[in-house]
Design an enzyme around this catalytic site. Structure first.
Site, PDB file in Angstrom:
ATOM      1  CG  ASN A 188     -50.926  33.755 -39.588  1.00 52.06           C
ATOM      2  OD1 ASN A 188     -52.010  34.301 -39.761  1.00 52.06           O
ATOM      3  ND2 ASN A 188     -50.733  32.813 -38.689  1.00 52.06           N
ATOM      4  NE  ARG A 222     -53.622  30.087 -40.008  1.00 52.56           N
ATOM      5  CZ  ARG A 222     -53.483  29.757 -38.734  1.00 52.56           C
ATOM      6  NH1 ARG A 222     -52.470  30.224 -38.041  1.00 52.56           N
ATOM      7  NH2 ARG A 222     -54.341  28.962 -38.171  1.00 52.56           N
ATOM      8  CG  HIS A 237     -56.632  25.436 -35.350  1.00 54.20           C
ATOM      9  ND1 HIS A 237     -57.387  25.258 -34.213  1.00 54.20           N
ATOM     10  CD2 HIS A 237     -56.034  26.638 -35.225  1.00 54.20           C
ATOM     11  CE1 HIS A 237     -57.278  26.326 -33.435  1.00 54.20           C
ATOM     12  NE2 HIS A 237     -56.462  27.174 -34.034  1.00 54.20           N
ATOM     13  N   GLY A 288     -53.880  26.265 -28.466  1.00 53.56           N
ATOM     14  CA  GLY A 288     -53.121  27.513 -28.368  1.00 53.56           C
ATOM     15  C   GLY A 288     -54.088  28.576 -27.894  1.00 53.56           C
ATOM     16  NE  ARG A 326     -61.024  32.715 -30.910  1.00 57.80           N
ATOM     17  CZ  ARG A 326     -60.293  32.122 -31.846  1.00 57.80           C
ATOM     18  NH1 ARG A 326     -60.836  31.251 -32.661  1.00 57.80           N
ATOM     19  NH2 ARG A 326     -59.008  32.400 -31.975  1.00 57.80           N
ATOM     20  CB  ILE A 349     -52.027  25.199 -24.187  1.00 56.78           C
ATOM     21  CG1 ILE A 349     -52.278  26.707 -24.007  1.00 56.78           C
ATOM     22  CG2 ILE A 349     -52.458  24.430 -22.942  1.00 56.78           C
ATOM     23  CD1 ILE A 349     -53.753  27.089 -23.848  1.00 56.78           C
ATOM     24  CD  GLU A 375     -50.578  26.902 -37.311  1.00 61.46           C
ATOM     25  OE1 GLU A 375     -49.846  27.607 -36.578  1.00 61.46           O
ATOM     26  OE2 GLU A 375     -51.809  26.865 -37.186  1.00 61.46           O
TER      27      GLU A 375
HETATM   28  P1  ADP Z   1     -51.679  31.085 -31.088  1.00 57.82           P
HETATM   29  O1  ADP Z   1     -52.974  30.359 -31.199  1.00 57.82           O
HETATM   30  O2  ADP Z   1     -51.824  32.558 -30.890  1.00 57.82           O
HETATM   31  O3  ADP Z   1     -50.643  30.691 -32.127  1.00 57.82           O
HETATM   32  P2  ADP Z   1     -49.945  29.626 -29.283  1.00 57.82           P
HETATM   33  O4  ADP Z   1     -50.043  28.325 -29.988  1.00 57.82           O
HETATM   34  O5  ADP Z   1     -48.639  30.353 -29.322  1.00 57.82           O
HETATM   35  O6  ADP Z   1     -51.100  30.608 -29.686  1.00 57.82           O
HETATM   36  O7  ADP Z   1     -50.328  29.329 -27.755  1.00 57.82           O
HETATM   37  C1  ADP Z   1     -50.398  30.358 -26.814  1.00 57.82           C
HETATM   38  C2  ADP Z   1     -50.783  29.733 -25.490  1.00 57.82           C
HETATM   39  O8  ADP Z   1     -49.769  28.799 -25.097  1.00 57.82           O
HETATM   40  C3  ADP Z   1     -50.904  30.751 -24.357  1.00 57.82           C
HETATM   41  O9  ADP Z   1     -52.064  30.485 -23.571  1.00 57.82           O
HETATM   42  C4  ADP Z   1     -49.663  30.466 -23.543  1.00 57.82           C
HETATM   43  O10 ADP Z   1     -49.834  30.780 -22.177  1.00 57.82           O
HETATM   44  C5  ADP Z   1     -49.519  28.975 -23.727  1.00 57.82           C
HETATM   45  N1  ADP Z   1     -48.176  28.537 -23.333  1.00 57.82           N
HETATM   46  C6  ADP Z   1     -46.998  28.812 -23.935  1.00 57.82           C
HETATM   47  N2  ADP Z   1     -45.968  28.301 -23.206  1.00 57.82           N
HETATM   48  C7  ADP Z   1     -46.524  27.704 -22.110  1.00 57.82           C
HETATM   49  C8  ADP Z   1     -46.010  26.996 -20.986  1.00 57.82           C
HETATM   50  N3  ADP Z   1     -44.704  26.796 -20.821  1.00 57.82           N
HETATM   51  N4  ADP Z   1     -46.891  26.523 -20.070  1.00 57.82           N
HETATM   52  C9  ADP Z   1     -48.221  26.710 -20.211  1.00 57.82           C
HETATM   53  N5  ADP Z   1     -48.767  27.364 -21.265  1.00 57.82           N
HETATM   54  C10 ADP Z   1     -47.935  27.851 -22.192  1.00 57.82           C
END
Ligand code: ADP
Length: 402
Positions: free
Chosen positions: A17, A96, A184, A213, A244, A332, A382
């Site tokens: 990816n 991806r 997504h 995320g 964004r 998230i 994914e």
């Molecule tokens: P991406 O879209 O880059 O794959 P992710 O799915 O890994 O991103 O999500 C990243 C987000 O998830 C960040 O905002 C991070 O702070 C949040 N996150 C990860 N663990 C936690 C947690 N324990 N509590 C709150 N937010 C979290």
């Protein structure tokens, strides 16, 4: 992996990816659904770093090398994987790819014609598509004999009815490709499959998935098929995200260009890199940082994020004619009990009620007993969707190229 020629190793599946300055990857064995290793090379072109972990999450040693380009990073990744798994070669590579265009509803084996066609879509996703294609080219160079498979984020949404696929613009723009593609898709595909396996009756109903995320979107599924998405022409539309803004009055763009003299590049930076949770909080795009911060702006950013998700859940429910389940996923959605609680607060009119203890415990089912709508937490995967598609299209991952 040095010496990438045909040999007696078992043909694994490498998933890639490639982002603008990052390369996420996973190595799967010839069979099985759990990756042998996952990793991330990030800040490629700057002072990049490479992290690699095994299936138990333990850090694996990484091979020395500079991360000055995606091709260099891929070499570093392959050398590290070769050292950690000397018996596993790469039989096929799955990629991806953000954009598959208006027609492509399935993933595809890469050939020269497909690569050329995907390059014509780069103007639709200039921040992602060229990097995805650079990843494919680097992998072809490393494994000229191995099948390469392109897995499209847009493919899952090609089932949208016309009203959810178009904008209210003159028709020639639709023909030019100005449509609501939705993104997504690999994540939604995984969750739809997971629901079909674990909750088949629910999977036949009206489901809203919240992939939250760094990028964030909602998808409305009817009997497992996507019929609406909050992301549209680009991954900018819909929900606010890490950096964004989400849905925006196009009049703001005109104002910024005409009255503030902003260039297309300035506006692109504003929309992709400076807005959303980061812009609103003035602090961070990272939800964990915002949740831990005492700053009122951090709390406001979370408030805006969750309020917009609530609004869009209402809009998805309207598209679906109701809602049977709400599914949280993404970094998230899977990990933030606070965000889930705030999104669900005041949504009783849609039958959404949360069980506080189950939510705090990150249980799979977090809805209150007796609530009309199920609320679930389903971790996305994914990479597995890419690996499955690659195995299927490349002939079971049996071909050996390394
Ligand atoms: P991406 O879209 O880059 O794959 P992710 O799915 O890994 O991103 O999500 C990243 C987000 O998830 C960040 O905002 C991070 O702070 C949040 N996150 C990860 N663990 C936690 C947690 N324990 N509590 C709150 N937010 C979290």
């Amino acid at each position: 992996m040095t010496g990438r020629t045909a040999g007696a190793k078992m043909g694994g599946i490498l998933t890639l990816n490639a982002g603008s300055s990052s390369l996420k990857f996973a190595l799967f064995g010839p069979a099985g659904e759990a990756p042998l290793a996952t990793g991330l090379a990030d800040r490629i072109g700057l002072q990049g770093s490479l992290r690699l972990k095994d299936s138990a999450g333990a850090a694996l040693p990484v091979a020395p090398g500079s991360l000055t380009s995606h091709a260099q990073a891929l070499h570093c990744v392959l050398d590290s994987l070769h050292a950690a798994f000397p018996g596993i070669g790469v039989g096929a590579v799955g990629h991806r790819v953000v954009h598959g265009g208006p027609e492509r509803a399935t993933h595809a084996l890469v050939d020269a014609a497909l690569l050329d066609d995907l390059a014509t879509l780069s103007p639709f996703a200039p921040l992602h598509q060229p990097h995805n294609l650079a990843g494919i080219r680097a992998a072809i160079e490393a494994f000229p004999e191995a099948p390469q498979v392109a897995c499209f984020d847009t493919a899952f949404h090609r089932s949208h009815p016309w009203v959810n696929d178009t904008y209210g613009l003159p028709r020639q723009l639709y023909d030019l490709g100005v449509r609501r593609y939705g993104f997504h898709g690999l994540s939604y595909d995984y969750i739809a499959g997971e629901l079909a396996r674990s909750a088949p009756a629910l999977a036949q109903g009206r489901v809203v998935i919240a992939h939250l995320g760094n990028g964030a979107s909602l998808c409305g599924l009817l009997a497992g098929r996507s019929i609406a998405s909050t992301m549209g022409f680009s991954p900018l539309d819909g929900l606010p995200m890490g950096t964004r803004p989400g849905q925006l009055d196009p009049g703001v763009m005109l104002f910024l260009m005409d009255q503030q003299g902003m260039s297309p590049q300035d506006i692109s930076d504003l929309l992709y890199k400076q807005s959303g949770l980061l812009g609103l909080s003035g602090l961070s795009n990272d939800m964990r940082t915002l949740e831990a911060s005492p700053a009122p702006e951090a709390a406001q950013a979370i408030e805006y994020f969750t309020a917009r998700i609530r609004l869009e859940i209402g809009s998805m429910a309207a598209a679906l004619g109701g809602i049977d389940a709400l599914v949280f996923s993404g970094g998230i959605g899977e990990n933030s009990a606070l965000v889930r609680a705030k999104v669900c607060a005041g949504m009783g009119w849609l039958g959404i009620e949360i069980d506080t203890l189950a939510n705090e415990a990150h249980a799979r089912v977090v809805s209150a007993a007796g609530a009309a709508t199920d609320v679930l937490v389903v971790p996305t995967n994914e990479e597995l969707v890419i690996a499955r598609a690659t195995r299927a299209l490349a002939g079971g991952g049996e071909r050996t190229a390394a």
